[in-house]
Design an enzyme around this catalytic site. Structure first.
Site, PDB file in Angstrom:
ATOM      1  N   LYS A 234     -69.493  -2.239 -22.368  1.00 44.50           N
ATOM      2  CA  LYS A 234     -70.007  -0.897 -22.091  1.00 44.50           C
ATOM      3  C   LYS A 234     -68.837   0.065 -22.217  1.00 44.50           C
ATOM      4  O   LYS A 234     -67.839  -0.062 -21.504  1.00 44.50           O
ATOM      5  CB  LYS A 234     -70.592  -0.846 -20.690  1.00 44.50           C
ATOM      6  CG  LYS A 234     -71.110   0.533 -20.318  1.00 44.50           C
ATOM      7  CD  LYS A 234     -71.724   0.548 -18.942  1.00 44.50           C
ATOM      8  CE  LYS A 234     -72.312   1.894 -18.626  1.00 44.50           C
ATOM      9  NZ  LYS A 234     -72.880   1.919 -17.271  1.00 44.50           N
TER      10      LYS A 234
ATOM     11  N   SER B 244     -79.148   7.386 -23.820  1.00 45.83           N
ATOM     12  CA  SER B 244     -79.774   8.706 -23.715  1.00 45.83           C
ATOM     13  C   SER B 244     -79.281   9.694 -24.771  1.00 45.83           C
ATOM     14  O   SER B 244     -80.083  10.385 -25.415  1.00 45.83           O
ATOM     15  CB  SER B 244     -79.542   9.273 -22.315  1.00 45.83           C
ATOM     16  OG  SER B 244     -78.153   9.328 -22.010  1.00 45.83           O
TER      17      SER B 244
ATOM     18  N   LYS C 139     -73.266  -1.396 -25.327  1.00 51.09           N
ATOM     19  CA  LYS C 139     -73.749  -0.066 -24.982  1.00 51.09           C
ATOM     20  C   LYS C 139     -72.643   0.957 -25.164  1.00 51.09           C
ATOM     21  O   LYS C 139     -71.539   0.708 -24.678  1.00 51.09           O
ATOM     22  CB  LYS C 139     -74.203  -0.106 -23.524  1.00 51.09           C
ATOM     23  CG  LYS C 139     -74.600   1.220 -22.954  1.00 51.09           C
ATOM     24  CD  LYS C 139     -75.000   1.041 -21.523  1.00 51.09           C
ATOM     25  CE  LYS C 139     -75.320   2.407 -20.973  1.00 51.09           C
ATOM     26  NZ  LYS C 139     -75.470   2.397 -19.558  1.00 51.09           N
TER      27      LYS C 139
ATOM     28  N   LYS D  96     -64.763   7.529 -16.147  1.00 50.06           N
ATOM     29  CA  LYS D  96     -65.015   6.107 -15.886  1.00 50.06           C
ATOM     30  C   LYS D  96     -64.105   5.205 -16.725  1.00 50.06           C
ATOM     31  O   LYS D  96     -64.396   4.039 -16.943  1.00 50.06           O
ATOM     32  CB  LYS D  96     -66.500   5.798 -16.118  1.00 50.06           C
ATOM     33  CG  LYS D  96     -67.443   6.580 -15.180  1.00 50.06           C
ATOM     34  CD  LYS D  96     -68.876   6.048 -15.200  1.00 50.06           C
ATOM     35  CE  LYS D  96     -69.764   6.781 -14.193  1.00 50.06           C
ATOM     36  NZ  LYS D  96     -71.133   6.198 -14.123  1.00 50.06           N
TER      37      LYS D  96
ATOM     38  N   TYR E 183     -85.303   4.606 -25.193  1.00 52.08           N
ATOM     39  CA  TYR E 183     -86.235   5.630 -24.697  1.00 52.08           C
ATOM     40  C   TYR E 183     -87.317   5.904 -25.731  1.00 52.08           C
ATOM     41  O   TYR E 183     -88.275   6.617 -25.459  1.00 52.08           O
ATOM     42  CB  TYR E 183     -85.464   6.914 -24.342  1.00 52.08           C
ATOM     43  CG  TYR E 183     -84.402   6.643 -23.299  1.00 52.08           C
ATOM     44  CD1 TYR E 183     -84.741   6.537 -21.950  1.00 52.08           C
ATOM     45  CD2 TYR E 183     -83.071   6.422 -23.658  1.00 52.08           C
ATOM     46  CE1 TYR E 183     -83.786   6.219 -20.996  1.00 52.08           C
ATOM     47  CE2 TYR E 183     -82.103   6.111 -22.719  1.00 52.08           C
ATOM     48  CZ  TYR E 183     -82.462   6.012 -21.396  1.00 52.08           C
ATOM     49  OH  TYR E 183     -81.521   5.681 -20.455  1.00 52.08           O
TER      50      TYR E 183
HETATM   51  C1  PBG Z   1     -74.680   3.523 -14.793  1.00 50.09           C
HETATM   52  C2  PBG Z   1     -75.469   3.546 -16.034  1.00 50.09           C
HETATM   53  C3  PBG Z   1     -75.324   4.510 -17.031  1.00 50.09           C
HETATM   54  C4  PBG Z   1     -76.299   4.241 -17.979  1.00 50.09           C
HETATM   55  C5  PBG Z   1     -77.007   3.114 -17.568  1.00 50.09           C
HETATM   56  N1  PBG Z   1     -76.470   2.675 -16.355  1.00 50.09           N
HETATM   57  C6  PBG Z   1     -74.431   5.704 -17.118  1.00 50.09           C
HETATM   58  C7  PBG Z   1     -73.007   5.614 -16.847  1.00 50.09           C
HETATM   59  O1  PBG Z   1     -72.370   4.559 -16.957  1.00 50.09           O
HETATM   60  O2  PBG Z   1     -72.460   6.649 -16.491  1.00 50.09           O
HETATM   61  C8  PBG Z   1     -76.480   5.083 -19.206  1.00 50.09           C
HETATM   62  C9  PBG Z   1     -77.755   4.974 -19.924  1.00 50.09           C
HETATM   63  C10 PBG Z   1     -78.022   6.051 -20.892  1.00 50.09           C
HETATM   64  O3  PBG Z   1     -77.198   6.947 -21.175  1.00 50.09           O
HETATM   65  O4  PBG Z   1     -79.136   6.031 -21.419  1.00 50.09           O
HETATM   66  N2  PBG Z   1     -74.422   2.413 -14.133  1.00 50.09           N
END
Ligand code: PBG
Length: 322
Positions: free
Chosen positions: A194, A273, A247, A216, A312
């Site tokens: 991620k 998203s 991701k 983060k 989505y």
């Molecule tokens: C947080 C989490 C995130 C997403 C899924 N779980 C955001 C982040 O890490 O800040 C993002 C999903 C998306 O953008 O569709 N644990």
């Protein structure tokens, strides 16, 4: 010319015969947003077509998705600031609206596959995925909170837990705890690679979960790195993950392919998203064709090696391919 590749493109019937990749609603997981209350359907400005639902309206939405052939859902809760704190205690409060909703969804749709996120950010007053101390995100202390959250979600009937915070050791920690408590059938889809990405912006709007300070980058991966994804995948596989997730998806198709080529576990791609909103925004302006762009991007994730896609677009795709 003896060889003419165009012969295999001459008609739809021939093109179908030589088609190498196919996409099906069976591959999709639909991420959805839940809020407390009743009769709520609240639009998310930065994600046209996606809403936050209260449990009653969410159940209706799940029912209509099931009829379209979508059988897997990942539900994310949006908590008001008043319910957040530094240790995310609401995440494992048995009476909290999220856990009650998971239980009810599973009761009404026992055949559906229900997934949930295991991370502190929706419940944290710091907006981080881990415990914060003196501006640092703590690893081992966070595992204990994730453990409680995981047990509470497994007890509510969740089929797949998605540890999404990129803390070290979380998959093994959660796996052992689940097994000790009799949840041997609860799966783990690890957010393996991620990345610290700009493409999560609209999701953080949806949950109002943006970090209150900093970023983060001490836990999510550097977008420049591929080799490091192999380290993460080694650990997740050793620690008992059932799926490895990459991701975001679109800027990381090479990582999807890398994991697919090196591991026998099923690979999942999270079409996040920002990737959704990019297509929606330009389609609204009339700059690209929504449906074709959706199909092409989802197909690219499968072609790269993803078996599962969290998107989505799930409902739209399912309606279009009916
Ligand atoms: C947080 C989490 C995130 C997403 C899924 N779980 C955001 C982040 O890490 O800040 C993002 C999903 C998306 O953008 O569709 N644990």
């Amino acid at each position: 010319m003896l060889r003419r590749p165009r012969r295999n493109r001459k008609s739809e019937a021939v093109r179908n015969l030589v088609e190498e990749t196919s996409l099906s609603v069976k591959d999709l997981i639909f991420p959805m947003f839940l809020v407390d209350g009743v009769k709520k359907t609240i639009a998310i400005d930065s994600m046209p077509g996606i809403n936050r639902y209260s449990l009653d309206t969410l159940l209706g939405e799940i029912e209509s998705c099931m009829k379209l052939g979508i059988h897997a859902f990942d539900v994310f809760p949006a908590y008001p600031d008043s319910m957040k704190n530094a240790t995310a205690t609401e995440s494992y409060n048995p009476e909290t609206f999220y856990l009650k909703a998971l239980r009810e969804i599973k009761k009404q749709f026992p055949e559906a596959c229900l997934m949930s996120d295991v991370a502190m950010d929706p419940y944290s007053s710091d907006g981080h995925d881990g415990l914060v101390k003196n501006g640092k995100i703590l690893n081992d202390e966070t595992l204990e909170i994730l453990a409680r959250m995981s047990l509470a979600q497994a007890d509510a009937g969740v089929d797949i837990l998605g540890p999404s915070d990129m803390m070290d050791g979380r998959v093994g920690y959660i796996r052992e705890l689940l097994d000790e408590n009799g949840f041997v059938d609860t799966s783990i889809m690890s957010y393996t690679a991620k990345y610290a990405s700009a493409f999560y912006g609209p999701f953080r709007d949806a949950l109002d979960s943006a970090p209150k300070f900093g970023d983060k980058k001490t836990y999510q991966m550097n977008p420049a790195n591929a080799q490091e994804a192999l380290i993460e995948a080694d650990l997740d596989a050793e620690e008992g993950a059932d799926f490895l997730m990459v991701k975001p998806a679109l800027s990381y198709l090479d990582i999807i392919k890398l994991l697919k080529d090196n591991y026998s576990l099923p690979i999942a791609a999270y079409n996040v998203s920002g990737e959704y909103s990019m297509i929606k925004a330009s389609a609204q302006k009339g700059w690209i064709d929504n449906d074709r762009a959706m199909m092409e991007t989802l197909l690219s994730m499968k072609r790269a090696g993803a078996k599962v896609i969290l998107t989505y677009f799930a409902k739209e795709y399912a309606s279009l391919s009916k």
